[in-house]
Structures are given as C-alpha cells and as structure tokens.
Design a protein around this motif. Structure first.
Motif, PDB file in Angstrom:
ATOM      1  N   PRO A  44     -13.808  -5.218  10.457  1.00  0.00           N
ATOM      2  CA  PRO A  44     -14.401  -4.899   9.154  1.00  0.00           C
ATOM      3  C   PRO A  44     -13.730  -3.711   8.472  1.00  0.00           C
ATOM      4  N   GLU A  45     -13.190  -2.776   9.244  1.00  0.00           N
ATOM      5  CA  GLU A  45     -12.505  -1.623   8.649  1.00  0.00           C
ATOM      6  C   GLU A  45     -11.244  -2.073   7.918  1.00  0.00           C
ATOM      7  N   LYS A  46     -10.506  -2.984   8.520  1.00  0.00           N
ATOM      8  CA  LYS A  46      -9.287  -3.492   7.900  1.00  0.00           C
ATOM      9  C   LYS A  46      -9.626  -4.291   6.636  1.00  0.00           C
ATOM     10  N   ALA A  47     -10.718  -5.028   6.674  1.00  0.00           N
ATOM     11  CA  ALA A  47     -11.143  -5.801   5.507  1.00  0.00           C
ATOM     12  C   ALA A  47     -11.453  -4.874   4.333  1.00  0.00           C
ATOM     13  N   ARG A  48     -11.941  -3.681   4.630  1.00  0.00           N
ATOM     14  CA  ARG A  48     -12.276  -2.726   3.569  1.00  0.00           C
ATOM     15  C   ARG A  48     -11.034  -2.294   2.798  1.00  0.00           C
ATOM     16  N   TYR A  49      -9.959  -1.990   3.508  1.00  0.00           N
ATOM     17  CA  TYR A  49      -8.796  -1.504   2.775  1.00  0.00           C
ATOM     18  C   TYR A  49      -7.807  -2.611   2.386  1.00  0.00           C
ATOM     19  N   ARG A  50      -8.004  -3.836   2.839  1.00  0.00           N
ATOM     20  CA  ARG A  50      -7.145  -4.928   2.368  1.00  0.00           C
ATOM     21  C   ARG A  50      -7.351  -5.169   0.872  1.00  0.00           C
ATOM     22  N   TYR A  53      -4.849  -3.818  -1.934  1.00  0.00           N
ATOM     23  CA  TYR A  53      -3.637  -4.516  -2.354  1.00  0.00           C
ATOM     24  C   TYR A  53      -3.844  -5.333  -3.619  1.00  0.00           C
ATOM     25  N   LYS A  54      -5.052  -5.404  -4.115  1.00  0.00           N
ATOM     26  CA  LYS A  54      -5.330  -6.102  -5.370  1.00  0.00           C
ATOM     27  C   LYS A  54      -5.494  -5.134  -6.538  1.00  0.00           C
ATOM     28  N   LEU A  55      -5.394  -3.848  -6.281  1.00  0.00           N
ATOM     29  CA  LEU A  55      -5.568  -2.847  -7.327  1.00  0.00           C
ATOM     30  C   LEU A  55      -4.320  -2.708  -8.192  1.00  0.00           C
ATOM     31  N   ARG A  62       4.354  -1.047  -6.178  1.00  0.00           N
ATOM     32  CA  ARG A  62       5.182  -2.101  -5.592  1.00  0.00           C
ATOM     33  C   ARG A  62       6.362  -2.423  -6.505  1.00  0.00           C
ATOM     34  N   HIS A  63       6.077  -2.608  -7.780  1.00  0.00           N
ATOM     35  CA  HIS A  63       7.130  -2.913  -8.752  1.00  0.00           C
ATOM     36  C   HIS A  63       8.151  -1.776  -8.820  1.00  0.00           C
ATOM     37  N   ASP A  64       7.666  -0.542  -8.884  1.00  0.00           N
ATOM     38  CA  ASP A  64       8.565   0.624  -8.953  1.00  0.00           C
ATOM     39  C   ASP A  64       9.468   0.707  -7.726  1.00  0.00           C
ATOM     40  N   CYS A  65       8.914   0.429  -6.557  1.00  0.00           N
ATOM     41  CA  CYS A  65       9.674   0.495  -5.318  1.00  0.00           C
ATOM     42  C   CYS A  65      10.772  -0.571  -5.281  1.00  0.00           C
ATOM     43  N   LEU A  66      10.420  -1.791  -5.638  1.00  0.00           N
ATOM     44  CA  LEU A  66      11.408  -2.871  -5.644  1.00  0.00           C
ATOM     45  C   LEU A  66      12.509  -2.599  -6.665  1.00  0.00           C
ATOM     46  N   LYS A  67      12.121  -2.108  -7.822  1.00  0.00           N
ATOM     47  CA  LYS A  67      13.085  -1.825  -8.880  1.00  0.00           C
ATOM     48  C   LYS A  67      14.018  -0.684  -8.476  1.00  0.00           C
TER      49      LYS A  67
END
Length: 125
Positions: A44-50, A53-55, A62-67
């Motif tokens: 349940p702890e992992k489910a909380r912070y998964r 990744y939708k924020l 993510r975009h800045d890092c790839l770019k």
C-alpha cells in the motif's frame, strides 16, 4: 443517439468485443482490475506514491530530462534512444528525491528495466 461500433478486445487471442470506453472485453477488464488491486494490497505504501507519476510536475521533469539528454541513453556504451526517465537514487516515497532534477537520468527501455530489476531484487520483485 450516437451509435459507437464495437471493437475487438486488444488482448492477443481474444475474440470478444470491448466495452464502450475500454479497449478490453469484460473478462479481461475485470482481470486487469484484479491485478491492480492485488498490486495495491501487496504494497500500500508503494501504491500511494505511484500516483505521483501522473502529476503535471513529473511530466514536466520527465520531458526536461529527456530533452537535456538529447534523447540518448545515459548508460555507457548504449546507443539506443532514451524513452524512460530513471531516478538515479530510488526515491522510495521521498518527495524531495522524486522531484530532484539532479536525481534523474534518461535511459532506454531495456537499460531502465535492467536497472530497476537489479534494485528491486529481480523482475517482478
């Protein structure tokens, strides 16, 4: 009333039709929901912070890092195109580590999977 045509279920080998608004038939959609619930119940702890990744902030980082990496994998000797962004030091629910730009690196899918499996103790760990 608009009629929406039925589409085949996207599960390989399934001959049923998907429900409106879904890509899977009822049986495979129920199976997917069971898998999600089992994953949440297992940790349940992992489910909380998964959910992080939708924020919007994650998509921007993510975009800045790839770019910044010019879409090149950060693994030495790897010539594949970077598609994933990895936390160098696993955040394990620490928000500051999660959003830290210096803790992110661009990796190709296979390098990211290999690194994650090594950190988590094997595939499916």
């Amino acid at each position: 009333m608009v009629h929406v045509p039925k589409r085949p279920c996207t599960t390989p080998g399934c001959r049923e039709f998907s429900r409106p608004g879904s890509s899977k038939c009822e049986m495979h959609e129920a199976h997917r929901r069971q898998q999600v619930e089992a994953r949440r119940a297992a940790d349940p702890e992992k489910a909380r912070y998964r959910r992080w990744y939708k924020l919007r902030i994650w998509y921007a980082r993510r975009h800045d890092c790839l770019k910044a990496a010019l879409f090149r994998c950060a693994t030495p000797g790897c010539l594949e195109r970077a598609t994933d962004v990895d936390h160098i030091k696993p955040h394990r629910g620490n928000w500051d580590l999660f959003v830290d730009r210096n803790n992110l690196q661009a990796l190709c899918k296979s390098c990211h999977s290999r690194k994650t499996a090594r950190e988590d103790g094997g595939f499916g760990g």
